[in-house]
Design a protein around this motif. Structure first.
Motif, PDB file in Angstrom:
ATOM      1  N   LYS A   6      52.842  28.919 -13.283  1.00  0.00           N
ATOM      2  CA  LYS A   6      51.763  29.903 -13.221  1.00  0.00           C
ATOM      3  C   LYS A   6      50.559  29.425 -14.043  1.00  0.00           C
ATOM      4  CE  LYS A   6      50.709  34.730 -14.132  1.00  0.00           C
ATOM      5  NZ  LYS A   6      51.148  35.984 -14.730  1.00  0.00           N
ATOM      6  N   ALA A   7      50.812  28.927 -15.245  1.00  0.00           N
ATOM      7  CA  ALA A   7      49.728  28.428 -16.101  1.00  0.00           C
ATOM      8  C   ALA A   7      49.020  27.245 -15.437  1.00  0.00           C
ATOM      9  CB  ALA A   7      50.278  28.029 -17.462  1.00  0.00           C
ATOM     10  N   GLY A   8      49.794  26.372 -14.814  1.00  0.00           N
ATOM     11  CA  GLY A   8      49.213  25.225 -14.121  1.00  0.00           C
ATOM     12  C   GLY A   8      48.324  25.637 -12.965  1.00  0.00           C
ATOM     13  N   LEU A   9      48.776  26.622 -12.189  1.00  0.00           N
ATOM     14  CA  LEU A   9      47.984  27.123 -11.070  1.00  0.00           C
ATOM     15  C   LEU A   9      46.699  27.800 -11.555  1.00  0.00           C
ATOM     16  CD1 LEU A   9      50.782  28.540  -8.754  1.00  0.00           C
ATOM     17  CD2 LEU A   9      49.291  26.586  -8.275  1.00  0.00           C
ATOM     18  N   GLU A  10      46.812  28.550 -12.642  1.00  0.00           N
ATOM     19  CA  GLU A  10      45.626  29.211 -13.191  1.00  0.00           C
ATOM     20  C   GLU A  10      44.614  28.187 -13.701  1.00  0.00           C
ATOM     21  OE1 GLU A  10      47.282  31.915 -16.064  1.00  0.00           O
ATOM     22  OE2 GLU A  10      47.863  33.370 -14.520  1.00  0.00           O
ATOM     23  N   ARG A  11      45.101  27.144 -14.356  1.00  0.00           N
ATOM     24  CA  ARG A  11      44.213  26.083 -14.855  1.00  0.00           C
ATOM     25  C   ARG A  11      43.525  25.382 -13.686  1.00  0.00           C
ATOM     26  NH1 ARG A  11      45.321  20.521 -16.330  1.00  0.00           N
ATOM     27  NH2 ARG A  11      43.622  19.789 -17.630  1.00  0.00           N
ATOM     28  N   TYR A  12      44.297  25.064 -12.673  1.00  0.00           N
ATOM     29  CA  TYR A  12      43.760  24.413 -11.471  1.00  0.00           C
ATOM     30  C   TYR A  12      42.674  25.281 -10.840  1.00  0.00           C
ATOM     31  CZ  TYR A  12      43.867  22.246  -6.816  1.00  0.00           C
ATOM     32  OH  TYR A  12      43.524  21.630  -5.646  1.00  0.00           O
ATOM     33  N   ASP A  13      42.965  26.563 -10.689  1.00  0.00           N
ATOM     34  CA  ASP A  13      42.015  27.496 -10.090  1.00  0.00           C
ATOM     35  C   ASP A  13      40.742  27.597 -10.933  1.00  0.00           C
ATOM     36  OD1 ASP A  13      41.332  29.476  -8.057  1.00  0.00           O
ATOM     37  OD2 ASP A  13      41.598  30.967  -9.651  1.00  0.00           O
ATOM     38  N   SER A  14      40.904  27.632 -12.242  1.00  0.00           N
ATOM     39  CA  SER A  14      39.766  27.720 -13.155  1.00  0.00           C
ATOM     40  C   SER A  14      38.868  26.489 -13.018  1.00  0.00           C
ATOM     41  CB  SER A  14      40.267  27.847 -14.592  1.00  0.00           C
ATOM     42  OG  SER A  14      39.218  27.663 -15.503  1.00  0.00           O
ATOM     43  N   LEU A  15      39.475  25.313 -12.953  1.00  0.00           N
ATOM     44  CA  LEU A  15      38.704  24.074 -12.814  1.00  0.00           C
ATOM     45  C   LEU A  15      38.001  24.018 -11.467  1.00  0.00           C
ATOM     46  CD1 LEU A  15      41.276  21.634 -14.409  1.00  0.00           C
ATOM     47  CD2 LEU A  15      38.996  22.167 -15.316  1.00  0.00           C
ATOM     48  N   GLN A  16      38.673  24.497 -10.450  1.00  0.00           N
ATOM     49  CA  GLN A  16      38.084  24.516  -9.117  1.00  0.00           C
ATOM     50  C   GLN A  16      36.861  25.437  -9.101  1.00  0.00           C
ATOM     51  OE1 GLN A  16      40.834  25.608  -6.054  1.00  0.00           O
ATOM     52  NE2 GLN A  16      39.481  24.982  -4.423  1.00  0.00           N
ATOM     53  N   LYS A  17      36.956  26.582  -9.758  1.00  0.00           N
ATOM     54  CA  LYS A  17      35.833  27.526  -9.812  1.00  0.00           C
ATOM     55  C   LYS A  17      34.657  26.956 -10.599  1.00  0.00           C
ATOM     56  CE  LYS A  17      38.500  31.680  -9.077  1.00  0.00           C
ATOM     57  NZ  LYS A  17      39.169  32.821  -9.686  1.00  0.00           N
ATOM     58  N   LYS A  18      34.941  26.013 -11.499  1.00  0.00           N
ATOM     59  CA  LYS A  18      33.868  25.361 -12.263  1.00  0.00           C
ATOM     60  C   LYS A  18      33.283  24.175 -11.484  1.00  0.00           C
ATOM     61  CE  LYS A  18      35.885  26.465 -16.753  1.00  0.00           C
ATOM     62  NZ  LYS A  18      36.555  25.915 -17.937  1.00  0.00           N
ATOM     63  N   ASP A  19      33.625  24.081 -10.206  1.00  0.00           N
ATOM     64  CA  ASP A  19      33.137  23.017  -9.317  1.00  0.00           C
ATOM     65  C   ASP A  19      33.694  21.631  -9.649  1.00  0.00           C
ATOM     66  OD1 ASP A  19      31.739  24.811  -7.755  1.00  0.00           O
ATOM     67  OD2 ASP A  19      29.890  24.572  -8.915  1.00  0.00           O
ATOM     68  N   GLY A  20      34.940  21.601 -10.118  1.00  0.00           N
ATOM     69  CA  GLY A  20      35.595  20.324 -10.390  1.00  0.00           C
ATOM     70  C   GLY A  20      35.695  19.448  -9.153  1.00  0.00           C
ATOM     71  N   PHE A  21      36.024  20.058  -8.002  1.00  0.00           N
ATOM     72  CA  PHE A  21      36.099  19.300  -6.749  1.00  0.00           C
ATOM     73  C   PHE A  21      34.727  18.739  -6.372  1.00  0.00           C
ATOM     74  CE2 PHE A  21      40.005  21.753  -5.295  1.00  0.00           C
ATOM     75  CZ  PHE A  21      40.835  20.646  -5.334  1.00  0.00           C
ATOM     76  N   ILE A  22      33.715  19.566  -6.537  1.00  0.00           N
ATOM     77  CA  ILE A  22      32.361  19.137  -6.169  1.00  0.00           C
ATOM     78  C   ILE A  22      31.920  17.975  -7.050  1.00  0.00           C
ATOM     79  CG2 ILE A  22      29.927  19.857  -6.163  1.00  0.00           C
ATOM     80  CD1 ILE A  22      30.987  22.634  -5.219  1.00  0.00           C
ATOM     81  N   LYS A  23      32.205  18.053  -8.334  1.00  0.00           N
ATOM     82  CA  LYS A  23      31.842  16.968  -9.257  1.00  0.00           C
ATOM     83  C   LYS A  23      32.551  15.677  -8.855  1.00  0.00           C
ATOM     84  CE  LYS A  23      30.114  15.106 -12.976  1.00  0.00           C
ATOM     85  NZ  LYS A  23      28.741  14.706 -13.100  1.00  0.00           N
ATOM     86  N   LEU A  24      33.829  15.773  -8.496  1.00  0.00           N
ATOM     87  CA  LEU A  24      34.548  14.579  -8.033  1.00  0.00           C
ATOM     88  C   LEU A  24      33.897  14.012  -6.768  1.00  0.00           C
ATOM     89  CD1 LEU A  24      38.304  15.478  -8.544  1.00  0.00           C
ATOM     90  CD2 LEU A  24      37.079  13.576  -9.590  1.00  0.00           C
ATOM     91  N   ALA A  25      33.537  14.898  -5.858  1.00  0.00           N
ATOM     92  CA  ALA A  25      32.895  14.459  -4.615  1.00  0.00           C
ATOM     93  C   ALA A  25      31.559  13.791  -4.908  1.00  0.00           C
ATOM     94  CB  ALA A  25      32.707  15.645  -3.671  1.00  0.00           C
ATOM     95  N   GLU A  26      30.811  14.336  -5.842  1.00  0.00           N
ATOM     96  CA  GLU A  26      29.536  13.719  -6.219  1.00  0.00           C
ATOM     97  C   GLU A  26      29.733  12.329  -6.794  1.00  0.00           C
ATOM     98  OE1 GLU A  26      27.927  16.664  -8.860  1.00  0.00           O
ATOM     99  OE2 GLU A  26      27.078  17.844  -7.212  1.00  0.00           O
ATOM    100  N   LEU A  27      30.902  12.093  -7.381  1.00  0.00           N
ATOM    101  CA  LEU A  27      31.232  10.767  -7.910  1.00  0.00           C
ATOM    102  C   LEU A  27      31.817   9.851  -6.839  1.00  0.00           C
ATOM    103  CD1 LEU A  27      32.822  11.899 -11.300  1.00  0.00           C
ATOM    104  CD2 LEU A  27      30.555  10.860 -10.960  1.00  0.00           C
ATOM    105  N   GLY A  28      31.974  10.392  -5.618  1.00  0.00           N
ATOM    106  CA  GLY A  28      32.469   9.596  -4.512  1.00  0.00           C
ATOM    107  C   GLY A  28      33.968   9.646  -4.309  1.00  0.00           C
ATOM    108  N   TRP A  29      34.646  10.586  -4.946  1.00  0.00           N
ATOM    109  CA  TRP A  29      36.104  10.671  -4.852  1.00  0.00           C
ATOM    110  C   TRP A  29      36.538  11.982  -4.206  1.00  0.00           C
ATOM    111  CZ3 TRP A  29      38.515   6.335  -5.514  1.00  0.00           C
ATOM    112  CH2 TRP A  29      38.031   5.381  -6.417  1.00  0.00           C
ATOM    113  N   TYR A  30      37.773  11.988  -3.728  1.00  0.00           N
ATOM    114  CA  TYR A  30      38.364  13.194  -3.171  1.00  0.00           C
ATOM    115  C   TYR A  30      39.818  13.289  -3.595  1.00  0.00           C
ATOM    116  CZ  TYR A  30      40.615  10.182   0.289  1.00  0.00           C
ATOM    117  OH  TYR A  30      41.369   9.219   0.897  1.00  0.00           O
ATOM    118  N   ILE A  31      40.348  14.477  -3.512  1.00  0.00           N
ATOM    119  CA  ILE A  31      41.752  14.753  -3.818  1.00  0.00           C
ATOM    120  C   ILE A  31      42.502  14.749  -2.491  1.00  0.00           C
ATOM    121  CG2 ILE A  31      43.357  16.480  -4.725  1.00  0.00           C
ATOM    122  CD1 ILE A  31      41.516  15.549  -6.910  1.00  0.00           C
TER     123      ILE A  31
END
Length: 125
Positions: A6-31
């Motif tokens: 549960k803590a891991g999912l919440e952390r993941y969700d929190s990072l995603q809401k902070k645009d973690g995926f977008i920042k990775l994409a801006e760096l040229g990477w994807y998950i």
């Protein structure tokens, strides 16, 4: 264990809401689907902290390993294409990207039975 998940999912969700995926994409990477939530969260953390060198090192290694795993699969199930794909990978790893992209695209089209590069009229058929 459930609390850790549960803590891991919440952390993941929190990072995603902070645009973690977008920042990775801006760096040229994807998950991709082979990454764990923990690995994905770590990457988003690193992206938000602007730890570009760590991300580049980690994901370069990850995708080279994944590429080599896929080559093993192709050698077993697409043996006729194996030598060409192996050469494409060798070109890619030595920085000959124009050659590797042309080889990869032609093999991808063949694997998809010629459906990647067809005209609009043929797509309708």
């Amino acid at each position: 264990m459930i609390e850790q998940i549960k803590a891991g999912l919440e952390r993941y969700d929190s990072l995603q809401k902070k645009d973690g995926f977008i920042k990775l994409a801006e760096l040229g990477w994807y998950i991709n689907g082979s990454m764990t939530l923990a690995h994905s969260a770590w990457l988003m953390d690193m992206a938000l902290e602007n730890e570009i060198d760590k991300i580049n090192k980690d994901l370069s290694s990850h995708y080279v390993e994944e590429m080599l795993d896929r080559v093993k699969f192709l050698k077993k199930y697409q043996s006729k294409r194996y030598l060409i794909i192996k050469e494409a990978i060798e070109c890619h790893l030595s920085g000959k990207y124009h050659a590797s992209v042309a080889l990869f695209l032609s093999q991808a089209d063949g694997l998809c039975k010629g459906l990647l590069f067809i005209t609009r009229n043929k797509k309708r058929n």
